[in-house]
Design a protein around this motif. Structure first.
Motif, mmCIF file in Angstrom:
data_model
loop_
_atom_site.group_PDB
_atom_site.id
_atom_site.type_symbol
_atom_site.label_atom_id
_atom_site.label_comp_id
_atom_site.label_asym_id
_atom_site.label_seq_id
_atom_site.Cartn_x
_atom_site.Cartn_y
_atom_site.Cartn_z
ATOM 1 N N THR A 90 0.829 -1.199 0.000
ATOM 2 C CA THR A 90 0.000 0.000 0.000
ATOM 3 C C THR A 90 0.871 1.260 0.000
ATOM 4 O O THR A 90 2.068 1.191 0.281
ATOM 5 C CB THR A 90 -0.913 -0.018 1.228
ATOM 6 O OG1 THR A 90 -0.123 -0.209 2.410
ATOM 7 C CG2 THR A 90 -1.939 -1.131 1.131
ATOM 8 N N PRO A 91 0.272 2.412 -0.298
ATOM 9 C CA PRO A 91 1.085 3.637 -0.418
ATOM 10 C C PRO A 91 1.938 3.953 0.809
ATOM 11 O O PRO A 91 3.080 4.383 0.660
ATOM 12 C CB PRO A 91 0.030 4.716 -0.666
ATOM 13 C CG PRO A 91 -1.050 4.005 -1.405
ATOM 14 C CD PRO A 91 -1.102 2.640 -0.758
ATOM 15 N N GLY A 92 1.392 3.747 1.990
ATOM 16 C CA GLY A 92 2.155 4.047 3.200
ATOM 17 C C GLY A 92 3.065 2.923 3.652
ATOM 18 O O GLY A 92 3.887 3.100 4.558
ATOM 19 N N GLY A 93 2.934 1.775 3.024
ATOM 20 C CA GLY A 93 3.773 0.625 3.357
ATOM 21 C C GLY A 93 3.226 -0.272 4.450
ATOM 22 O O GLY A 93 3.822 -1.286 4.783
ATOM 23 N N ARG B 246 9.080 -0.667 0.668
ATOM 24 C CA ARG B 246 9.212 0.565 -0.108
ATOM 25 C C ARG B 246 9.870 1.636 0.740
ATOM 26 O O ARG B 246 9.750 1.644 1.963
ATOM 27 C CB ARG B 246 7.855 1.045 -0.621
ATOM 28 C CG ARG B 246 6.866 1.458 0.441
ATOM 29 C CD ARG B 246 5.473 1.671 -0.151
ATOM 30 N NE ARG B 246 5.426 2.778 -1.092
ATOM 31 C CZ ARG B 246 4.447 2.938 -1.990
ATOM 32 N NH1 ARG B 246 3.468 2.049 -2.063
ATOM 33 N NH2 ARG B 246 4.467 3.976 -2.814
ATOM 34 N N ASP B 247 10.538 2.544 0.052
ATOM 35 C CA ASP B 247 11.139 3.707 0.684
ATOM 36 C C ASP B 247 10.576 4.920 -0.052
ATOM 37 O O ASP B 247 11.033 5.251 -1.156
ATOM 38 C CB ASP B 247 12.666 3.642 0.573
ATOM 39 C CG ASP B 247 13.361 4.763 1.332
ATOM 40 O OD1 ASP B 247 12.714 5.805 1.571
ATOM 41 O OD2 ASP B 247 14.532 4.604 1.661
ATOM 42 N N ASN B 248 9.600 5.561 0.540
ATOM 43 C CA ASN B 248 8.938 6.676 -0.132
ATOM 44 C C ASN B 248 9.860 7.890 -0.271
ATOM 45 O O ASN B 248 9.646 8.724 -1.153
ATOM 46 C CB ASN B 248 7.660 7.056 0.591
ATOM 47 C CG ASN B 248 6.543 6.043 0.337
ATOM 48 O OD1 ASN B 248 6.701 5.116 -0.476
ATOM 49 N ND2 ASN B 248 5.434 6.196 1.043
ATOM 50 N N ALA B 249 10.870 7.976 0.563
ATOM 51 C CA ALA B 249 11.828 9.075 0.436
ATOM 52 C C ALA B 249 12.721 8.891 -0.793
ATOM 53 O O ALA B 249 13.245 9.863 -1.336
ATOM 54 C CB ALA B 249 12.687 9.179 1.688
ATOM 55 N N LYS B 250 12.882 7.640 -1.228
ATOM 56 C CA LYS B 250 13.716 7.342 -2.384
ATOM 57 C C LYS B 250 12.896 6.974 -3.618
ATOM 58 O O LYS B 250 13.463 6.619 -4.654
ATOM 59 C CB LYS B 250 14.678 6.197 -2.052
ATOM 60 C CG LYS B 250 15.686 6.539 -0.974
ATOM 61 C CD LYS B 250 16.645 5.382 -0.729
ATOM 62 C CE LYS B 250 17.686 5.748 0.320
ATOM 63 N NZ LYS B 250 18.626 4.630 0.590
ATOM 64 N N ASN B 251 11.564 7.026 -3.489
ATOM 65 C CA ASN B 251 10.687 6.662 -4.614
ATOM 66 C C ASN B 251 11.036 5.283 -5.171
ATOM 67 O O ASN B 251 11.070 5.082 -6.400
ATOM 68 C CB ASN B 251 10.776 7.708 -5.732
ATOM 69 C CG ASN B 251 10.070 8.994 -5.382
ATOM 70 O OD1 ASN B 251 9.645 9.194 -4.248
ATOM 71 N ND2 ASN B 251 9.956 9.893 -6.339
#
Length: 116
Positions: free
Chosen positions: A52-55, A72-77
């Motif tokens: 999911t988007p937030g992990g 996922r790492d949202n800071a690194k896309n």
């Protein structure tokens, strides 16, 4: 322009591990569900793992449950697929997909071959 680029594939012996990466640009990465799919020669493409988007939510195909881990790492896309205890039947081209419920964006895939 949206870009989805997978990397990390290769040849591995049964029982080994690989980590795939998928770098995304051109969209708000943290708003997208990310999914790893795979397609073996002569077979249909199948989803193997979703995050999911937030992990906080993850789902796996039964065939990889307990062996693969999506993160996922949202800071690194970037989204990852840690593949452990690889089997010959995991041989396939692995694709990354970004989805927001309206649009899907696919990468070109990375080949994983599991063979002794």
């Amino acid at each position: 322009q949206v870009q989805v680029v997978e990397s990390g594939g290769g040849v591995m012996q049964p029982g080994g591990s690989l980590r795939l990466s998928c770098a995304v640009s051109g969209l708000t990465f943290g708003a997208y569900v990310m999914t790893w799919h795979r397609q073996a020669p002569g077979k249909e493409r199948e989803a193997v793992a979703e995050i999911t988007p937030g992990g906080g939510g993850r789902n796996y195909a039964d065939s990889v449950k307990g062996r693969f881990i999506i993160s996922r790492d949202n800071a690194k896309n970037t989204v990852y697929l840690q593949m452990n205890s690889l089997k010959p039947e995991d041989t396939a081209r692995y694709y990354c997909k970004a989805s927001d419920g309206k649009y899907d964006y696919w990468g070109q895939g990375t080949q994983v071959t599991v063979s002794s």
